[in-house]
Design a protein around this motif. Structure first.
Motif, short mmCIF file in Angstrom:
data_model
loop_
_atom_site.label_atom_id
_atom_site.label_comp_id
_atom_site.label_asym_id
_atom_site.label_seq_id
_atom_site.Cartn_x
_atom_site.Cartn_y
_atom_site.Cartn_z
N ARG A 98 -8.58 10.18 -6.98
CA ARG A 98 -7.88 11.45 -6.72
C ARG A 98 -8.71 12.34 -5.80
O ARG A 98 -8.16 13.07 -4.99
N ALA A 158 -6.27 10.87 -0.05
CA ALA A 158 -5.35 11.98 0.20
C ALA A 158 -4.22 12.05 -0.82
O ALA A 158 -3.76 11.02 -1.34
N ALA A 159 -3.76 13.27 -1.09
CA ALA A 159 -2.68 13.49 -2.05
C ALA A 159 -1.32 13.06 -1.49
O ALA A 159 -0.46 12.61 -2.25
N ASP A 160 -1.13 13.20 -0.16
CA ASP A 160 0.17 12.81 0.39
C ASP A 160 0.30 11.28 0.33
O ASP A 160 -0.57 10.56 0.77
N ASP A 161 1.36 10.83 -0.30
CA ASP A 161 1.59 9.41 -0.57
C ASP A 161 0.37 8.78 -1.26
O ASP A 161 -0.06 7.69 -0.93
N HIS A 162 -0.17 9.51 -2.22
CA HIS A 162 -1.38 9.03 -2.91
C HIS A 162 -1.16 7.64 -3.50
O HIS A 162 -2.02 6.76 -3.35
N ARG A 179 -1.21 5.03 -0.73
CA ARG A 179 -2.56 4.89 -0.19
C ARG A 179 -3.46 4.14 -1.17
O ARG A 179 -4.26 3.28 -0.79
N GLY A 211 -7.28 9.53 4.43
CA GLY A 211 -6.56 10.63 5.06
C GLY A 211 -7.44 11.86 5.18
O GLY A 211 -8.59 11.77 5.61
N ASP A 212 -6.91 13.01 4.76
CA ASP A 212 -7.66 14.26 4.90
C ASP A 212 -8.84 14.34 3.93
O ASP A 212 -9.58 15.31 3.95
#
Length: 193
Positions: A29, A33-37, A40, A95-96
């Protein structure tokens, strides 16, 4: 219960198991990245299994891959190169959180063995099957192999409950790290030599 070496045919089921087991895991976590965690996370587990665990390590599964343990081994040639090759893909999956993931890896690096070792890179049991000894069962072949090789076994966990499980398997805590930027506490653990 049957525990056996995994094959390429087990990858899809193993990825499902690991994705379910790691859905709310503090380390992933923090570093993915949280988007589409979920997507991913699944792709990162698939990457580890197909590019590292199966070709350059050892992977064991239970029936229907309801439990999975993937190790890197000391006899893997050019493992450093393999990790360097997949690093861009891992950064993309982070990701980020890529910079945070890199900082987290750097924070754990001082505790990792510098000599030969078996490293438990990922292990998971499908949530409905936890608490039945499957995790221990898929980990045990790697522990036996490390012992037979006369080298350490090593792992990292970001869940205090897991620390006690691994202690029962003979691991000792060699470091506690508060991961950078508000990350979870992570325990580095070794067994043997």
């Amino acid at each position: 219960m049957i525990i056996r070496p995994a094959t390429a045919a087990d990858v899809d089921a193993a990825v499902t198991t690991l994705s379910m087991a790691f859905a709310d895991y503090p380390f992933t976590r923090h570093t993915i990245a949280a988007d589409d965690h979920a997507g991913r996370l699944a792709r990162s587990q698939r990457l580890f299994l197909t590019r590292i665990g199966l070709p350059h390590g050892r992977v064991w599964v239970s029936d229907h891959a309801e439990a999975v343990a993937a190790w890197t081994t000391p006899d893997a040639a050019d493992l450093g190169r393999v990790f360097a090759d997949v690093a861009p893909e891992l950064a993309e999956l982070a990701g980020d959180r890529a910079e945070i993931a890199a900082e987290s890896e750097a924070a754990l690096a001082p505790f990792r063995p510098t000599g030969p070792a078996w490293f438990l890179g990922t292990v998971g049991v499908r949530p409905g099957n936890q608490g039945r000894g499957l995790g221990r069962a898929v980990i045990q072949p790697g522990l036996d192999a490390a012992e037979a090789d006369g080298v350490q076994a090593y792992l990292e966990t970001s869940t205090e409950r897991n620390v006690e499980l691994y202690r029962k398997l003979g691991f000792e805590v060699v470091g506690e790290v508060e991961l950078p930027r508000g990350g979870p506490k992570t325990w580095a653990m070794r067994r043997g030599c």
